[in-house]
Motif scaffolding. Structure first.
Motif, PDB file in Angstrom:
ATOM      1  N   THR A  48       0.609  -1.367   0.097  1.00  0.00           N
ATOM      2  CA  THR A  48      -0.002   0.211  -0.032  1.00  0.00           C
ATOM      3  C   THR A  48       0.840   1.311   0.073  1.00  0.00           C
ATOM      4  N   THR A  49       2.145   1.294   0.612  1.00  0.00           N
ATOM      5  CA  THR A  49       2.922   2.276   0.545  1.00  0.00           C
ATOM      6  C   THR A  49       3.848   2.728  -0.752  1.00  0.00           C
ATOM      7  N   ARG A  50       3.902   1.504  -1.475  1.00  0.00           N
ATOM      8  CA  ARG A  50       4.647   1.857  -2.581  1.00  0.00           C
ATOM      9  C   ARG A  50       4.473   1.160  -3.801  1.00  0.00           C
ATOM     10  N   GLY A  51       3.419   0.215  -3.901  1.00  0.00           N
ATOM     11  CA  GLY A  51       2.861  -0.710  -4.798  1.00  0.00           C
ATOM     12  C   GLY A  51       2.491   0.008  -6.120  1.00  0.00           C
ATOM     13  N   GLY A  52       1.616   1.040  -6.004  1.00  0.00           N
ATOM     14  CA  GLY A  52       1.136   1.809  -7.030  1.00  0.00           C
ATOM     15  C   GLY A  52       2.249   2.534  -7.606  1.00  0.00           C
ATOM     16  N   ARG A  53       3.071   3.103  -7.070  1.00  0.00           N
ATOM     17  CA  ARG A  53       4.139   3.838  -8.011  1.00  0.00           C
ATOM     18  C   ARG A  53       5.395   3.003  -8.497  1.00  0.00           C
ATOM     19  N   ASP A  54       5.434   1.883  -7.951  1.00  0.00           N
ATOM     20  CA  ASP A  54       6.766   1.130  -8.208  1.00  0.00           C
ATOM     21  C   ASP A  54       6.599  -0.357  -8.001  1.00  0.00           C
ATOM     22  N   SER A  55       5.647  -0.936  -9.098  1.00  0.00           N
ATOM     23  CA  SER A  55       5.151  -2.395  -9.074  1.00  0.00           C
ATOM     24  C   SER A  55       6.434  -2.983  -9.053  1.00  0.00           C
ATOM     25  N   GLU A  56       7.512  -3.092  -9.841  1.00  0.00           N
ATOM     26  CA  GLU A  56       8.519  -4.018  -9.885  1.00  0.00           C
ATOM     27  C   GLU A  56       9.518  -3.680  -8.615  1.00  0.00           C
ATOM     28  N   GLY A  57       9.602  -2.636  -8.140  1.00  0.00           N
ATOM     29  CA  GLY A  57      10.477  -2.417  -6.767  1.00  0.00           C
ATOM     30  C   GLY A  57       9.346  -3.188  -5.668  1.00  0.00           C
ATOM     31  N   THR A  58       8.350  -2.854  -5.801  1.00  0.00           N
ATOM     32  CA  THR A  58       7.373  -3.608  -4.643  1.00  0.00           C
ATOM     33  C   THR A  58       7.499  -5.178  -4.702  1.00  0.00           C
ATOM     34  N   ALA A  59       7.495  -5.658  -5.742  1.00  0.00           N
ATOM     35  CA  ALA A  59       7.738  -7.213  -5.949  1.00  0.00           C
ATOM     36  C   ALA A  59       9.155  -7.332  -5.243  1.00  0.00           C
ATOM     37  N   ARG A  60      10.161  -6.847  -5.739  1.00  0.00           N
ATOM     38  CA  ARG A  60      11.532  -7.283  -5.316  1.00  0.00           C
ATOM     39  C   ARG A  60      11.269  -7.126  -3.793  1.00  0.00           C
ATOM     40  N   VAL A  61      10.865  -5.953  -3.147  1.00  0.00           N
ATOM     41  CA  VAL A  61      10.734  -5.798  -1.489  1.00  0.00           C
ATOM     42  C   VAL A  61      10.102  -7.101  -1.008  1.00  0.00           C
ATOM     43  N   LEU A  62       9.001  -7.384  -1.800  1.00  0.00           N
ATOM     44  CA  LEU A  62       8.122  -8.580  -1.081  1.00  0.00           C
ATOM     45  C   LEU A  62       8.819 -10.037  -1.193  1.00  0.00           C
ATOM     46  N   THR A  63       9.595 -10.079  -2.215  1.00  0.00           N
ATOM     47  CA  THR A  63      10.502 -11.568  -2.213  1.00  0.00           C
ATOM     48  C   THR A  63      11.664 -11.256  -1.165  1.00  0.00           C
ATOM     49  N   ALA A  64      12.226  -9.769  -0.997  1.00  0.00           N
ATOM     50  CA  ALA A  64      13.083  -9.959   0.035  1.00  0.00           C
ATOM     51  C   ALA A  64      12.560 -10.198   1.360  1.00  0.00           C
ATOM     52  N   LEU A  65      11.166  -9.920   1.651  1.00  0.00           N
ATOM     53  CA  LEU A  65      10.505  -9.840   2.835  1.00  0.00           C
ATOM     54  C   LEU A  65      10.237 -11.471   3.199  1.00  0.00           C
ATOM     55  N   GLU A  66       9.936 -12.234   2.251  1.00  0.00           N
ATOM     56  CA  GLU A  66      10.069 -13.878   1.996  1.00  0.00           C
ATOM     57  C   GLU A  66      11.463 -14.428   2.536  1.00  0.00           C
ATOM     58  N   LEU A  67      12.386 -13.848   1.953  1.00  0.00           N
ATOM     59  CA  LEU A  67      13.587 -14.192   2.322  1.00  0.00           C
ATOM     60  C   LEU A  67      14.171 -13.980   4.002  1.00  0.00           C
TER      61      LEU A  67
END
Length: 218
Positions: A48-67
């Motif tokens: 919600t804080t970054r998904g709309g403005r940077d979908s690719e970056g958000t996907a990378r952050v979510l992958t890092a969160l899973e790590l």
């Protein structure tokens, strides 16, 4: 490292002084849970804080969160090397190193100095995320602030601090279903604010556990 003419004072030095003087609150009732809350607050926060403005970056952050969650499940110690692994995913870089220059934030109002032992001091602070005689909310809050004020990376320190916070909590079986209340400006010379952050984390942990308990009963 001292500040030169016209430079803001070293906010990292301020934090290292305040860090030892914070009246970290005691806390009761924080215990590991065997099942994660139905709503993962950290995923929701990043989306919600970054998904709309940077979908690719958000996907990378979510992958890092899973790590980070996977590393927490394995009980790994928190180190710069571990954080750098997550940060490579966040930034999409092959190599991430500890910063080599003084860093600035808040429009230049905070300056974080650099000395030969800065990384070593950072590693010692990270190791204290497992300090047994300090309650989890205080340890998690302190680690989060350590990362903000050491500013170890050239870029992406805010998500790095949030990932480390999620890791410290998850390593002890605790997840949050609300993270947005944590989103406010933090200052290196605000010892009371540091203690308040620990109190807020305790409240959010208790609320998540209560929501999980009520969900099981319904």
């Amino acid at each position: 490292m001292t500040s030169g003419p016209g430079q803001p004072k070293d906010s990292l030095a301020d934090w290292m002084l305040d860090r030892t003087e914070v009246s970290w609150p005691s806390w009761r009732g924080v215990c590991p849970v065997s099942e994660a809350p139905a709503r993962d607050g950290f995923r929701n926060f990043f989306m919600t804080t970054r998904g709309g403005r940077d979908s690719e970056g958000t996907a990378r952050v979510l992958t890092a969160l899973e790590l980070a969650f996977a590393d927490a499940e394995q009980g790994r110690p928190l180190t710069f090397a571990l954080m750098a692994k997550w940060q490579r995913t966040v930034l999409g870089h092959d190599v991430v190193v500890f910063r080599t220059m003084p860093a600035f934030a808040k429009g230049g109002r905070e300056r974080y100095g650099l000395a030969p032992d800065t990384r070593a001091r950072f590693e010692r602070c990270l190791s204290e995320s497992a300090q047994p005689d300090l309650p989890l909310p205080s340890r998690a809050a302190r680690t989060y602030l350590d990362i903000l004020f050491f500013h170890p990376f050239e870029d992406g320190n805010a998500p790095a601090a949030m990932l480390a916070l999620a890791f410290v909590l998850a390593r002890e079986g605790v997840l949050l279903d609300q993270v947005h209340p944590l989103q406010t400006t933090r200052w290196a010379d605000d010892a009371e604010g540091a203690a308040d952050l620990a109190v807020l984390l305790g409240i959010l942990i208790t609320a998540a556990q209560r929501h999980l308990s009520h969900g099981k009963q319904s």
